[in-house]
Design a protein around this motif. Sequence first.
Motif, mmCIF file in Angstrom:
data_model
loop_
_atom_site.group_PDB
_atom_site.id
_atom_site.type_symbol
_atom_site.label_atom_id
_atom_site.label_comp_id
_atom_site.label_asym_id
_atom_site.label_seq_id
_atom_site.Cartn_x
_atom_site.Cartn_y
_atom_site.Cartn_z
ATOM 1 N N GLU A 1 0.777 -1.788 -0.306
ATOM 2 C CA GLU A 1 -0.069 -0.303 -0.320
ATOM 3 C C GLU A 1 0.862 1.093 0.109
ATOM 4 O OE1 GLU A 1 -1.243 0.591 3.934
ATOM 5 O OE2 GLU A 1 -1.407 -0.970 3.982
ATOM 6 N N TYR A 2 2.006 1.459 0.485
ATOM 7 C CA TYR A 2 2.867 2.127 0.759
ATOM 8 C C TYR A 2 4.080 2.707 -1.363
ATOM 9 C CZ TYR A 2 1.618 2.013 5.681
ATOM 10 O OH TYR A 2 1.007 1.957 6.533
ATOM 11 N N ARG A 3 3.577 1.730 -1.622
ATOM 12 C CA ARG A 3 4.690 1.010 -2.829
ATOM 13 C C ARG A 3 4.508 2.821 -4.026
ATOM 14 N NH1 ARG A 3 2.705 -2.741 -7.597
ATOM 15 N NH2 ARG A 3 2.326 -3.667 -5.807
ATOM 16 N N ASP A 4 3.090 3.813 -3.894
ATOM 17 C CA ASP A 4 3.056 4.757 -4.224
ATOM 18 C C ASP A 4 3.899 5.810 -3.767
ATOM 19 O OD1 ASP A 4 2.871 3.361 -6.957
ATOM 20 O OD2 ASP A 4 0.041 3.830 -6.465
ATOM 21 N N GLN A 5 3.843 5.993 -2.555
ATOM 22 C CA GLN A 5 4.317 6.883 -1.385
ATOM 23 C C GLN A 5 5.701 6.736 -1.040
ATOM 24 O OE1 GLN A 5 2.243 6.243 2.059
ATOM 25 N NE2 GLN A 5 -0.174 6.470 0.708
ATOM 26 N N TYR A 6 6.789 6.081 -1.219
ATOM 27 C CA TYR A 6 7.690 5.859 -1.041
ATOM 28 C C TYR A 6 8.778 4.932 -1.264
ATOM 29 C CZ TYR A 6 5.663 6.947 3.695
ATOM 30 O OH TYR A 6 5.125 7.480 5.009
ATOM 31 N N THR A 7 10.372 4.857 -2.198
ATOM 32 C CA THR A 7 10.775 4.680 -2.926
ATOM 33 C C THR A 7 11.302 3.366 -1.644
ATOM 34 O OG1 THR A 7 13.534 5.461 -1.899
ATOM 35 C CG2 THR A 7 11.694 6.725 -4.164
ATOM 36 N N ALA A 8 12.131 2.583 -2.289
ATOM 37 C CA ALA A 8 12.247 1.943 -1.505
ATOM 38 C C ALA A 8 13.574 1.540 -0.364
ATOM 39 C CB ALA A 8 13.709 -0.127 -2.100
ATOM 40 N N LEU A 9 14.211 3.102 -0.961
ATOM 41 C CA LEU A 9 15.636 3.034 0.775
ATOM 42 C C LEU A 9 14.175 3.501 2.085
ATOM 43 C CD1 LEU A 9 18.051 3.419 1.542
ATOM 44 C CD2 LEU A 9 18.507 5.919 0.401
ATOM 45 N N GLU A 10 13.587 3.971 0.862
ATOM 46 C CA GLU A 10 12.557 5.590 2.556
ATOM 47 C C GLU A 10 11.667 4.286 3.296
ATOM 48 O OE1 GLU A 10 11.312 9.839 0.250
ATOM 49 O OE2 GLU A 10 10.331 7.923 -0.761
ATOM 50 N N LEU A 11 11.192 3.616 2.458
ATOM 51 C CA LEU A 11 10.367 1.920 3.179
ATOM 52 C C LEU A 11 11.421 1.517 4.431
ATOM 53 C CD1 LEU A 11 8.441 0.426 0.461
ATOM 54 C CD2 LEU A 11 7.621 1.721 2.526
ATOM 55 N N GLN A 12 12.696 1.014 3.757
ATOM 56 C CA GLN A 12 13.481 0.609 4.315
ATOM 57 C C GLN A 12 13.838 1.360 6.427
ATOM 58 O OE1 GLN A 12 16.609 0.357 2.526
ATOM 59 N NE2 GLN A 12 17.275 -2.229 2.252
ATOM 60 N N LYS A 13 13.850 2.862 5.847
ATOM 61 C CA LYS A 13 13.795 3.678 7.385
ATOM 62 C C LYS A 13 12.895 3.658 7.626
ATOM 63 C CE LYS A 13 17.033 6.386 4.940
ATOM 64 N NZ LYS A 13 17.773 7.552 4.274
ATOM 65 N N LYS A 14 11.838 3.358 7.428
ATOM 66 C CA LYS A 14 10.198 3.810 7.819
ATOM 67 C C LYS A 14 9.951 2.151 8.871
ATOM 68 C CE LYS A 14 7.892 7.495 6.843
ATOM 69 N NZ LYS A 14 7.730 7.926 7.884
ATOM 70 N N THR A 15 10.503 0.939 8.472
ATOM 71 C CA THR A 15 10.229 -0.004 8.687
ATOM 72 C C THR A 15 11.056 0.113 10.060
ATOM 73 O OG1 THR A 15 12.123 -1.242 7.252
ATOM 74 C CG2 THR A 15 9.713 -1.318 6.944
ATOM 75 N N LEU A 16 12.061 0.734 9.773
ATOM 76 C CA LEU A 16 13.165 0.594 11.176
ATOM 77 C C LEU A 16 12.344 1.495 12.277
ATOM 78 C CD1 LEU A 16 16.578 1.365 9.297
ATOM 79 C CD2 LEU A 16 15.285 -0.622 10.620
ATOM 80 N N GLU A 17 11.171 3.145 11.520
ATOM 81 C CA GLU A 17 10.587 3.447 12.442
ATOM 82 C C GLU A 17 9.857 2.603 13.513
ATOM 83 O OE1 GLU A 17 9.469 7.226 10.679
ATOM 84 O OE2 GLU A 17 11.701 7.159 9.866
ATOM 85 N N TRP A 18 8.984 1.993 11.918
ATOM 86 C CA TRP A 18 7.676 1.574 12.383
ATOM 87 C C TRP A 18 8.098 0.242 13.792
ATOM 88 C CZ3 TRP A 18 6.365 1.154 7.309
ATOM 89 C CH2 TRP A 18 5.267 2.121 6.435
#
Length: 68
Positions: free
Chosen positions: A49-66
Amino acid sequence: MESIIIEKLKLLPPECHKEVIHFIDTLLTEKVSQQKKKPKLDWIGALEEYRDQYTALELQKKTLEWRD
Protein backbone atom coordinates in the motif's frame (compact mmCIF):
# COMPACT_ATOMS: atom_id res chain seq x y z
CA MET A 1 29.41 -48.12 2.26
CA GLU A 2 26.90 -49.84 4.55
CA SER A 3 28.75 -53.13 4.23
CA ILE A 4 32.02 -51.47 5.27
CA ILE A 5 30.36 -49.97 8.34
CA ILE A 6 28.79 -53.30 9.29
CA GLU A 7 32.06 -55.18 8.81
CA LYS A 8 33.92 -52.69 11.01
CA LEU A 9 31.17 -52.88 13.62
CA LYS A 10 31.55 -56.66 13.71
CA LEU A 11 35.26 -56.24 14.44
CA LEU A 12 34.52 -54.24 17.56
CA PRO A 13 33.95 -55.94 20.87
CA PRO A 14 30.27 -55.94 21.96
CA GLU A 15 30.93 -53.46 24.76
CA CYS A 16 31.84 -50.84 22.13
CA HIS A 17 28.53 -51.18 20.26
CA LYS A 18 26.76 -48.79 22.64
CA GLU A 19 29.41 -46.17 21.96
CA VAL A 20 28.91 -46.57 18.22
CA ILE A 21 25.15 -46.18 18.61
CA HIS A 22 25.66 -43.09 20.76
CA PHE A 23 28.05 -41.62 18.17
CA ILE A 24 25.57 -42.24 15.35
CA ASP A 25 22.78 -40.63 17.39
CA THR A 26 25.00 -37.61 18.00
CA LEU A 27 25.74 -37.28 14.30
CA LEU A 28 22.05 -37.52 13.45
CA THR A 29 21.12 -34.89 16.02
CA GLU A 30 23.77 -32.48 14.71
CA LYS A 31 22.72 -33.06 11.10
CA VAL A 32 19.07 -32.32 11.83
CA SER A 33 19.93 -29.12 13.69
CA GLN A 34 22.20 -27.97 10.84
CA GLN A 35 19.57 -28.40 8.15
CA LYS A 36 18.46 -25.05 6.87
CA LYS A 37 14.84 -24.21 7.25
CA LYS A 38 13.00 -22.58 4.42
CA PRO A 39 12.44 -18.91 5.15
CA LYS A 40 8.89 -17.78 5.65
CA LEU A 41 7.81 -15.39 2.94
CA ASP A 42 4.50 -14.34 4.49
CA TRP A 43 5.76 -10.75 4.69
CA ILE A 44 5.82 -10.35 0.90
CA GLY A 45 3.45 -7.63 -0.18
CA ALA A 46 2.94 -6.34 3.36
CA LEU A 47 4.03 -2.81 2.39
CA GLU A 48 2.36 -2.80 -1.00
CA GLU A 49 0.00 0.00 0.00
CA TYR A 50 3.02 2.30 0.42
CA ARG A 51 4.51 1.52 -3.01
CA ASP A 52 3.47 4.82 -4.58
CA GLN A 53 4.30 6.92 -1.52
CA TYR A 54 7.88 5.84 -0.80
CA THR A 55 11.00 4.59 -2.58
CA ALA A 56 12.54 1.28 -1.47
CA LEU A 57 15.16 3.13 0.57
CA GLU A 58 12.54 5.30 2.26
CA LEU A 59 10.53 2.17 3.07
CA GLN A 60 13.59 0.59 4.66
CA LYS A 61 13.99 3.61 6.90
CA LYS A 62 10.26 3.66 7.71
CA THR A 63 10.26 0.01 8.74
CA LEU A 64 13.01 0.79 11.23
CA GLU A 65 10.88 3.60 12.65
CA TRP A 66 7.74 1.44 12.79
CA ARG A 67 9.62 -1.41 14.44
CA ASP A 68 10.53 0.66 17.52
